[in-house]
Design an enzyme around this catalytic site. Structure first.
Site, PDB file in Angstrom:
ATOM      1  N   THR A 163     -49.429  14.942  -8.239  1.00  0.00           N
ATOM      2  CA  THR A 163     -49.519  16.228  -7.544  1.00  0.00           C
ATOM      3  C   THR A 163     -48.223  17.034  -7.627  1.00  0.00           C
ATOM      4  OG1 THR A 163     -49.724  17.161  -5.320  1.00  0.00           O
ATOM      5  CG2 THR A 163     -48.927  14.921  -5.436  1.00  0.00           C
ATOM      6  N   ASP A 164     -48.361  18.344  -7.448  1.00  0.00           N
ATOM      7  CA  ASP A 164     -47.158  19.200  -7.392  1.00  0.00           C
ATOM      8  C   ASP A 164     -46.368  18.979  -6.108  1.00  0.00           C
ATOM      9  OD1 ASP A 164     -48.919  20.424  -5.597  1.00  0.00           O
ATOM     10  OD2 ASP A 164     -48.847  22.404  -6.546  1.00  0.00           O
ATOM     11  N   GLU A 165     -47.006  18.339  -5.104  1.00  0.00           N
ATOM     12  CA  GLU A 165     -46.340  18.199  -3.801  1.00  0.00           C
ATOM     13  C   GLU A 165     -45.112  17.299  -3.872  1.00  0.00           C
ATOM     14  OE1 GLU A 165     -48.646  17.797  -0.312  1.00  0.00           O
ATOM     15  OE2 GLU A 165     -50.282  19.000  -1.094  1.00  0.00           O
ATOM     16  N   LYS A 172     -46.954   9.617  -3.107  1.00  0.00           N
ATOM     17  CA  LYS A 172     -47.275   9.973  -4.502  1.00  0.00           C
ATOM     18  C   LYS A 172     -45.996   9.974  -5.352  1.00  0.00           C
ATOM     19  CE  LYS A 172     -50.738  11.114  -6.083  1.00  0.00           C
ATOM     20  NZ  LYS A 172     -51.858  10.346  -6.697  1.00  0.00           N
ATOM     21  N   ALA A 181     -57.341   7.062  -7.976  1.00  0.00           N
ATOM     22  CA  ALA A 181     -57.502   6.447  -6.646  1.00  0.00           C
ATOM     23  C   ALA A 181     -56.286   6.706  -5.781  1.00  0.00           C
ATOM     24  CB  ALA A 181     -57.722   4.942  -6.800  1.00  0.00           C
ATOM     25  N   TYR A 225     -47.807  11.753   2.629  1.00  0.00           N
ATOM     26  CA  TYR A 225     -48.646  11.780   1.411  1.00  0.00           C
ATOM     27  C   TYR A 225     -47.793  12.019   0.168  1.00  0.00           C
ATOM     28  CZ  TYR A 225     -51.480  13.863  -2.291  1.00  0.00           C
ATOM     29  OH  TYR A 225     -52.020  14.171  -3.517  1.00  0.00           O
TER      30      TYR A 225
HETATM   31  P1  NAD Z   1     -60.238  12.140  -2.883  1.00  0.00           P
HETATM   32  O1  NAD Z   1     -59.621  11.759  -1.586  1.00  0.00           O
HETATM   33  O2  NAD Z   1     -61.372  13.092  -2.894  1.00  0.00           O
HETATM   34  O3  NAD Z   1     -60.728  10.833  -3.661  1.00  0.00           O
HETATM   35  C1  NAD Z   1     -59.975   9.655  -3.702  1.00  0.00           C
HETATM   36  C2  NAD Z   1     -60.900   8.533  -4.184  1.00  0.00           C
HETATM   37  O4  NAD Z   1     -60.113   7.337  -4.305  1.00  0.00           O
HETATM   38  C3  NAD Z   1     -62.048   8.223  -3.228  1.00  0.00           C
HETATM   39  O5  NAD Z   1     -63.253   8.094  -3.941  1.00  0.00           O
HETATM   40  C4  NAD Z   1     -61.644   6.894  -2.589  1.00  0.00           C
HETATM   41  O6  NAD Z   1     -62.744   6.101  -2.206  1.00  0.00           O
HETATM   42  C5  NAD Z   1     -60.846   6.261  -3.717  1.00  0.00           C
HETATM   43  N1  NAD Z   1     -59.881   5.263  -3.252  1.00  0.00           N
HETATM   44  C6  NAD Z   1     -59.007   5.375  -2.209  1.00  0.00           C
HETATM   45  N2  NAD Z   1     -58.293   4.250  -2.085  1.00  0.00           N
HETATM   46  C7  NAD Z   1     -58.689   3.410  -3.075  1.00  0.00           C
HETATM   47  C8  NAD Z   1     -58.292   2.111  -3.497  1.00  0.00           C
HETATM   48  N3  NAD Z   1     -57.342   1.429  -2.841  1.00  0.00           N
HETATM   49  N4  NAD Z   1     -58.906   1.563  -4.563  1.00  0.00           N
HETATM   50  C9  NAD Z   1     -59.896   2.240  -5.210  1.00  0.00           C
HETATM   51  N5  NAD Z   1     -60.314   3.462  -4.867  1.00  0.00           N
HETATM   52  C10 NAD Z   1     -59.714   4.049  -3.809  1.00  0.00           C
HETATM   53  O7  NAD Z   1     -59.035  12.664  -3.763  1.00  0.00           O
HETATM   54  P2  NAD Z   1     -59.003  13.816  -4.883  1.00  0.00           P
HETATM   55  O8  NAD Z   1     -58.754  15.109  -4.232  1.00  0.00           O
HETATM   56  O9  NAD Z   1     -60.165  13.640  -5.784  1.00  0.00           O
HETATM   57  O10 NAD Z   1     -57.657  13.414  -5.649  1.00  0.00           O
HETATM   58  C11 NAD Z   1     -57.689  12.470  -6.720  1.00  0.00           C
HETATM   59  C12 NAD Z   1     -56.279  12.260  -7.215  1.00  0.00           C
HETATM   60  O11 NAD Z   1     -55.733  13.496  -7.652  1.00  0.00           O
HETATM   61  C13 NAD Z   1     -55.320  11.730  -6.150  1.00  0.00           C
HETATM   62  O12 NAD Z   1     -54.458  10.811  -6.757  1.00  0.00           O
HETATM   63  C14 NAD Z   1     -54.556  12.958  -5.692  1.00  0.00           C
HETATM   64  O13 NAD Z   1     -53.268  12.616  -5.241  1.00  0.00           O
HETATM   65  C15 NAD Z   1     -54.507  13.757  -6.980  1.00  0.00           C
HETATM   66  N6  NAD Z   1     -54.421  15.217  -6.828  1.00  0.00           N
HETATM   67  C16 NAD Z   1     -55.298  15.879  -6.023  1.00  0.00           C
HETATM   68  C17 NAD Z   1     -55.238  17.268  -5.946  1.00  0.00           C
HETATM   69  C18 NAD Z   1     -56.197  18.062  -5.083  1.00  0.00           C
HETATM   70  O14 NAD Z   1     -56.012  19.264  -4.919  1.00  0.00           O
HETATM   71  N7  NAD Z   1     -57.243  17.461  -4.528  1.00  0.00           N
HETATM   72  C19 NAD Z   1     -54.277  17.967  -6.676  1.00  0.00           C
HETATM   73  C20 NAD Z   1     -53.371  17.251  -7.473  1.00  0.00           C
HETATM   74  C21 NAD Z   1     -53.477  15.865  -7.555  1.00  0.00           C
HETATM   75  O1  DAU Z   2     -50.926  20.694  -4.147  1.00  0.00           O
HETATM   76  C1  DAU Z   2     -51.762  19.630  -4.489  1.00  0.00           C
HETATM   77  C2  DAU Z   2     -52.302  18.994  -3.239  1.00  0.00           C
HETATM   78  O2  DAU Z   2     -53.248  19.917  -2.697  1.00  0.00           O
HETATM   79  C3  DAU Z   2     -52.951  17.635  -3.462  1.00  0.00           C
HETATM   80  O3  DAU Z   2     -51.987  16.738  -3.905  1.00  0.00           O
HETATM   81  C4  DAU Z   2     -53.587  17.118  -2.173  1.00  0.00           C
HETATM   82  O4  DAU Z   2     -54.278  15.913  -2.424  1.00  0.00           O
HETATM   83  C5  DAU Z   2     -54.563  18.162  -1.667  1.00  0.00           C
HETATM   84  O5  DAU Z   2     -55.098  17.750  -0.427  1.00  0.00           O
HETATM   85  C6  DAU Z   2     -53.865  19.515  -1.512  1.00  0.00           C
HETATM   86  O6  DAU Z   2     -52.894  19.486  -0.430  1.00  0.00           O
HETATM   87  P1  DAU Z   2     -52.736  20.713   0.600  1.00  0.00           P
HETATM   88  O7  DAU Z   2     -52.141  20.205   1.840  1.00  0.00           O
HETATM   89  O8  DAU Z   2     -52.097  21.875  -0.068  1.00  0.00           O
HETATM   90  O9  DAU Z   2     -54.315  21.067   0.774  1.00  0.00           O
HETATM   91  P2  DAU Z   2     -55.185  21.404   2.072  1.00  0.00           P
HETATM   92  O10 DAU Z   2     -56.513  21.843   1.561  1.00  0.00           O
HETATM   93  O11 DAU Z   2     -55.141  20.343   3.093  1.00  0.00           O
HETATM   94  O12 DAU Z   2     -54.436  22.675   2.672  1.00  0.00           O
HETATM   95  C7  DAU Z   2     -54.200  23.840   1.878  1.00  0.00           C
HETATM   96  C8  DAU Z   2     -53.402  24.810   2.732  1.00  0.00           C
HETATM   97  O13 DAU Z   2     -54.240  25.287   3.801  1.00  0.00           O
HETATM   98  C9  DAU Z   2     -52.195  24.192   3.401  1.00  0.00           C
HETATM   99  O14 DAU Z   2     -51.141  25.139   3.440  1.00  0.00           O
HETATM  100  C10 DAU Z   2     -52.680  23.884   4.816  1.00  0.00           C
HETATM  101  C11 DAU Z   2     -53.690  24.993   5.081  1.00  0.00           C
HETATM  102  N1  DAU Z   2     -54.808  24.634   5.973  1.00  0.00           N
HETATM  103  C12 DAU Z   2     -55.517  23.512   5.696  1.00  0.00           C
HETATM  104  C13 DAU Z   2     -56.578  23.126   6.492  1.00  0.00           C
HETATM  105  C14 DAU Z   2     -57.359  21.875   6.202  1.00  0.00           C
HETATM  106  C15 DAU Z   2     -55.129  25.444   7.042  1.00  0.00           C
HETATM  107  O15 DAU Z   2     -54.494  26.491   7.278  1.00  0.00           O
HETATM  108  N2  DAU Z   2     -56.187  25.077   7.827  1.00  0.00           N
HETATM  109  C16 DAU Z   2     -56.905  23.937   7.621  1.00  0.00           C
HETATM  110  O16 DAU Z   2     -57.837  23.657   8.422  1.00  0.00           O
END
Ligand code: NAD
Ligand code: DAU
Length: 370
Positions: free
Chosen positions: A149-151, A179, A97, A175
């Protein structure tokens, strides 16, 4: 005996063995829940607040499955979480979450502080209270897996080595700072209170059910609806891409075999510039769903104003989880991307349902002034 063994044994003994997954209606959480149930791992109690990113359609395929118990609620609701823990007696909490989108954190950081930091704090405290009600054996098996996350490591220069687990935390966006703060809390709850935690830091995920605010699904959705493909800045920012099912497999491995208190980097060893990712997507779409006018989708690419504070490069060294837990990704970037495009082509109704009024408001807010 690993956590999953405990789960199965607990289930046989009490019929109550379960894992508590938070954020299991979001992108990675839903993939994790679906895979967990397909693999027959046991009951999932799925707690999700159903923010704009949470979507019960993601879980439609397990709608009638008694092993999936969905609860709408907040990880920061101590009374609710305490009740769920005592009722279902899970052997693990897997905390997905979060508010997860960097651009939204720039427009409005408050929700990121509330859920990612304060929410995680409350969840840790709920877990700590619950643990005191478990037997010594159950306490020994319990795990709190925090998905990060790696961020948190900040941005790499072009010739820097990929992030290892010991890289300094240097988060740059609201963000990633939220994290990073959560990771520090989780670490401290282990160090101070001996809560049996595991932390994973993963690179960029892609795959089915990803909300079309993130790069890959946004580009697919915009391409198919004949809209501009907005590349921030010069498009030379680099990310390390991992197919979501590989991330879920890594999380199961960490849950089963990870060393308590340790952190594990997870990545795909698939570093690509954003412009290369979008070119690859256009090429797949050109082959799978050619434009009516016969031109390439590449013609829709538009360079727009950059993300403030945009991190230039992320790359993960996933050597530790490979060596110690014998995990490696099954998909290459090419196979994973093709699967992803096909999923979005086959599930246009899913995209239409999530691309509602609030989604359009977000697109307007984020892209109109670039
Ligand atoms: P997402 O935004 O798609 O999903 C987040 C979920 O958490 C949603 O279903 C939302 O309703 C729920 N949520 C938000 N606030 C809440 C709260 N207070 N209580 C309960 N539920 C809540 O996110 P995602 O991309 O699936 O990422 C999931 C996890 O993985 C996050 O912690 C994110 O930081 C981490 N992560 C994501 C990525 C990526 O590339 N998407 C990479 C590395 C780590
Ligand atoms: O690295 C892990 C992270 O990856 C997670 O922790 C985050 O939850 C997830 O959202 C993601 O973060 P990024 O910022 O890297 O992902 P995003 O898809 O938003 O963007 C990827 C790259 O693309 C970034 O350099 C921004 C660029 N971008 C993104 C969007 C949405 C564009 O150039 N145009 C766009 O419209």
């Amino acid at each position: 005996m690993g956590t999953v063994a405990f789960l199965n044994e607990a289930k046989e003994a009490t019929g109550k063995g379960a894992v508590l997954v938070t954020g299991g209606a979001g992108f990675i959480g839903a993939n994790f829940v679906l895979d967990w149930l397909v693999l027959g791992k046991g009951t999932v109690v799925n707690l999700d607040k159903l923010t704009y990113a949470g979507n019960l359609h993601n879980l439609e395929s397990v709608g009638g499955d008694p092993r999936h118990i969905f609860i709408e609620g907040d990880i920061g609701d101590v009374a609710l979480v305490g009740k769920l823990l005592n009722e279902h007696r899970p052997c693990a909490i897997v905390n997905f979450a979060a508010e997860s989108h960097v651009d939204r954190s720039i427009h409005g950081p408050a929700d990121f502080i509330a859920t990612n930091i304060v929410g995680t704090y409350h969840l840790l405290e709920s877990a700590r209270a619950y643990l005191q009600n478990l037997s010594a054996a159950e306490q020994g098996e319990f795990r709190f897996l925090h998905v990060s996350t790696d961020e948190v490591f900040g941005s790499l220069e072009a010739d820097d080595k990929p992030f290892t687990e010991s890289h300094q935390y240097l988060p740059n966006s609201p963000y990633s700072a939220s994290k990073a703060a959560a990771d520090h809390l989780v670490r401290a709850w282990h160090h101070t209170y001996r809560l049996p935690v595991l932390i994973t830091n993963c690179s960029n995920n892609y795959g089915p059910y990803q909300f079309p605010e993130k790069l890959i699904p946004l580009m697919i959705h915009h391409a198919l609806t004949d809209r501009p493909l907005p590349i921030y800045g010069d498009g030379q920012q680099r990310r390390d891409w991992l197919y979501v099912a590989d991330h879920c497999a890594a999380l199961r491995r960490v849950l089963e075999r990870g060393r308590v208190g340790d952190t594990y980097n997870i990545g795909g060893c698939n570093e690509r510039s954003n412009i290369d990712v979008v070119h690859a997507l256009c090429d797949i779409l050109d082959a799978e769903r050619p434009r009516a006018d016969g031109r390439s989708y590449r013609g829709q690419i538009t360079f727009v104003g950059d993300r403030p504070g945009h991190d230039r490069r992320y790359a993960m060294d996933a050597g530790k989880i490979g060596r110690q837990l014998d995990w490696s990704p099954a998909e290459t970037f090419e196979t994973g991307l093709r699967k992803t495009v096909r999923w979005y082509l086959d599930n246009t109704d899913w995209v239409e349902r999530v691309a509602d009024g609030s989604y359009r408001d977000w697109v307007q807010q984020n892209y109109s002034n670039r």
